[in-house]
Design an enzyme around this catalytic site. Structure first.
Site, PDB file in Angstrom:
ATOM      1  N   ASN A   9       0.868  -1.178   0.000  1.00 20.95           N
ATOM      2  CA  ASN A   9       0.000   0.000   0.000  1.00 20.95           C
ATOM      3  C   ASN A   9       0.906   1.229   0.000  1.00 20.95           C
ATOM      4  O   ASN A   9       1.519   1.540   1.003  1.00 20.95           O
ATOM      5  CB  ASN A   9      -0.896  -0.044   1.249  1.00 20.95           C
ATOM      6  CG  ASN A   9      -1.770   1.188   1.370  1.00 20.95           C
ATOM      7  OD1 ASN A   9      -1.831   2.020   0.472  1.00 20.95           O
ATOM      8  ND2 ASN A   9      -2.456   1.294   2.503  1.00 20.95           N
ATOM      9  N   LYS A  11       0.079   4.255  -0.238  1.00 21.59           N
ATOM     10  CA  LYS A  11      -0.562   5.408   0.411  1.00 21.59           C
ATOM     11  C   LYS A  11      -0.366   6.676  -0.435  1.00 21.59           C
ATOM     12  O   LYS A  11      -0.262   6.588  -1.665  1.00 21.59           O
ATOM     13  CB  LYS A  11      -0.047   5.554   1.849  1.00 21.59           C
ATOM     14  CG  LYS A  11      -0.173   4.233   2.638  1.00 21.59           C
ATOM     15  CD  LYS A  11       0.059   4.357   4.109  1.00 21.59           C
ATOM     16  CE  LYS A  11      -0.110   3.003   4.782  1.00 21.59           C
ATOM     17  NZ  LYS A  11       0.020   3.042   6.242  1.00 21.59           N
ATOM     18  N   HIS A  94      -9.384   0.952   5.209  1.00 20.87           N
ATOM     19  CA  HIS A  94      -8.093   1.189   5.858  1.00 20.87           C
ATOM     20  C   HIS A  94      -8.284   2.120   7.058  1.00 20.87           C
ATOM     21  O   HIS A  94      -9.091   3.042   7.012  1.00 20.87           O
ATOM     22  CB  HIS A  94      -7.093   1.788   4.861  1.00 20.87           C
ATOM     23  CG  HIS A  94      -5.693   1.739   5.380  1.00 20.87           C
ATOM     24  ND1 HIS A  94      -5.234   2.632   6.314  1.00 20.87           N
ATOM     25  CD2 HIS A  94      -4.680   0.874   5.133  1.00 20.87           C
ATOM     26  CE1 HIS A  94      -3.971   2.320   6.611  1.00 20.87           C
ATOM     27  NE2 HIS A  94      -3.620   1.255   5.911  1.00 20.87           N
ATOM     28  N   GLU A  96      -6.626   4.519   8.088  1.00 23.67           N
ATOM     29  CA  GLU A  96      -6.415   5.949   7.802  1.00 23.67           C
ATOM     30  C   GLU A  96      -7.672   6.553   7.170  1.00 23.67           C
ATOM     31  O   GLU A  96      -7.998   7.715   7.413  1.00 23.67           O
ATOM     32  CB  GLU A  96      -5.171   6.113   6.910  1.00 23.67           C
ATOM     33  CG  GLU A  96      -3.895   5.826   7.702  1.00 23.67           C
ATOM     34  CD  GLU A  96      -2.759   5.230   6.902  1.00 23.67           C
ATOM     35  OE1 GLU A  96      -2.763   5.279   5.666  1.00 23.67           O
ATOM     36  OE2 GLU A  96      -1.826   4.686   7.551  1.00 23.67           O
ATOM     37  N   GLU A 166      -5.149  -5.007  10.626  1.00 20.33           N
ATOM     38  CA  GLU A 166      -4.104  -4.006  10.806  1.00 20.33           C
ATOM     39  C   GLU A 166      -4.340  -3.271  12.129  1.00 20.33           C
ATOM     40  O   GLU A 166      -5.109  -2.296  12.171  1.00 20.33           O
ATOM     41  CB  GLU A 166      -4.118  -2.988   9.659  1.00 20.33           C
ATOM     42  CG  GLU A 166      -3.824  -3.590   8.301  1.00 20.33           C
ATOM     43  CD  GLU A 166      -3.273  -2.550   7.330  1.00 20.33           C
ATOM     44  OE1 GLU A 166      -2.198  -2.799   6.773  1.00 20.33           O
ATOM     45  OE2 GLU A 166      -3.902  -1.494   7.154  1.00 20.33           O
ATOM     46  N   GLY A 172       2.847   2.129  10.835  1.00 13.71           N
ATOM     47  CA  GLY A 172       3.789   3.237  10.687  1.00 13.71           C
ATOM     48  C   GLY A 172       4.524   3.596  11.961  1.00 13.71           C
ATOM     49  O   GLY A 172       5.197   4.618  12.029  1.00 13.71           O
ATOM     50  N   SER A 212       3.786  -2.357  10.250  1.00 14.04           N
ATOM     51  CA  SER A 212       5.240  -2.413  10.424  1.00 14.04           C
ATOM     52  C   SER A 212       5.848  -3.774  10.068  1.00 14.04           C
ATOM     53  O   SER A 212       6.780  -4.238  10.730  1.00 14.04           O
ATOM     54  CB  SER A 212       5.634  -2.014  11.855  1.00 14.04           C
ATOM     55  OG  SER A 212       5.236  -0.677  12.110  1.00 14.04           O
TER      56      SER A 212
HETATM   57  P1  13P Z   1       3.286   0.200   7.682  1.00 10.56           P
HETATM   58  O1  13P Z   1       3.802  -1.068   7.076  1.00 10.56           O
HETATM   59  O2  13P Z   1       4.001   1.426   7.233  1.00 10.56           O
HETATM   60  O3  13P Z   1       3.163   0.098   9.178  1.00 10.56           O
HETATM   61  O4  13P Z   1       1.780   0.394   7.139  1.00 10.56           O
HETATM   62  C1  13P Z   1       0.896  -0.669   7.201  1.00 10.56           C
HETATM   63  C2  13P Z   1      -0.332  -0.308   6.458  1.00 10.56           C
HETATM   64  O5  13P Z   1      -1.068   0.569   6.849  1.00 10.56           O
HETATM   65  C3  13P Z   1      -0.615  -0.999   5.192  1.00 10.56           C
HETATM   66  O6  13P Z   1      -1.879  -0.708   4.721  1.00 10.56           O
END
Ligand code: 13P
Length: 249
Positions: A9, A11, A94, A96, A166, A172, A212
């Site tokens: 992803n 983003k 997601h 976010e 997740e 992150g 992560s």
């Molecule tokens: P990270 O791998 O940066 O923690 O992000 C995970 C994520 O949100 C994938 O959709």
């Protein structure tokens, strides 16, 4: 056997030239695992990346979509638009999107319906926040997220659904759920599915872990029996790291 999937992803990262650099770097990598590989660029670069990987075993997928087919929804993208450029899979739910764009379980249920009505495959994301885990509420939160967005569907719909657990506190942050925490939650998710739809459906749905995942922890996480792959954020922006994770299977 369930599909093993590693999806990157991207983003809101990489403009057009940066995306081209990442495409070139990814094309130079060699896959030694049999996992399905996917990448999710931002909307403006979707077609560029789709065209670039047409003859590669890398599926290009979308990070989001609107539930309506078309209409007065300024700034939004429909399933029909995605399909028209060749995109067959979309990430929905997601954290976010939930946190910064107020996407509710009810809205997500509508997006899920729209994606399935357009014969799209869904990577459906959910996960608890740190406070939920600290108060030992994580299973209840995850169960509620899954039920509200998906349990109106019939069993057949799950052929086109991949789940992605997740935990928000691991996204992150550099903090990963331990392989045991991931396994426990994935087993719980599978049991929740089994209670509603039976063992056959539950055992056929791939459940990805995200939060992560890095080259140094992917192998251990993927070794767990109910972890069928990963949804990768930061590490997916580096071709070496991403393929180390793809090849961790
Ligand atoms: P990270 O791998 O940066 O923690 O992000 C995970 C994520 O949100 C994938 O959709």
């Amino acid at each position: 056997m369930r599909k093993q999937i590693v999806a990157g992803n991207w983003k809101m990262n990489n403009d057009l030239p940066e995306t081209q650099l990442l495409i070139d770097a990814l094309k130079a990598k060699k896959q030694t695992s049999t996992a399905e590989v996917m990448v999710a660029p931002t909307f403006t670069n979707l077609y560029q990346v789709f065209e670039a990987f047409k003859t590669y075993a890398v599926e290009v997928i979308a990070q989001n979509m609107h539930f309506a087919e078309n209409g007065a929804y300024t700034g939004e993208i429909s399933a029909k638009m995605l399909k028209s450029i060749g995109i067959e899979t979309v990430i929905l739910g997601h954290s976010e999107r939930r946190a910064y764009f107020n996407e509710t379980d009810e809205l997500l249920a509508k997006k899920v319906d729209a994606a399935l009505a357009n014969d799209m495959r869904i990577i459906f994301c959910f996960g608890e926040e740190l406070a939920d885990r600290k108060s030992n509420n994580h299973e209840a939160v995850v169960e509620s997220q899954i039920k509200k967005a998906l349990f109106h569907l019939d069993a057949a719909a799950f052929k086109n659904i991949v789940l992605a657990y997740e935990p928000v506190w691991a996204i992150g942050t550099g903090e990963t759920a331990s392989p045991e925490q991931a396994q426990d939650m994935h087993a719980f998710i599978r049991k929740t599915l089994a209670n509603q739809y039976g063992d056959d459906v539950a055992n056929s749905v791939s459940i990805l872990y995200g939060g992560s995942v890095k080259p140094n922890n992917a192998k251990e996480i993927f070794s767990k029996p109910d972890v069928d792959g990963g949804l990768i954020g930061g590490a997916a922006l580096n071709a070496d790291d991403f393929f180390d994770i793809v090849n961790a299977f």
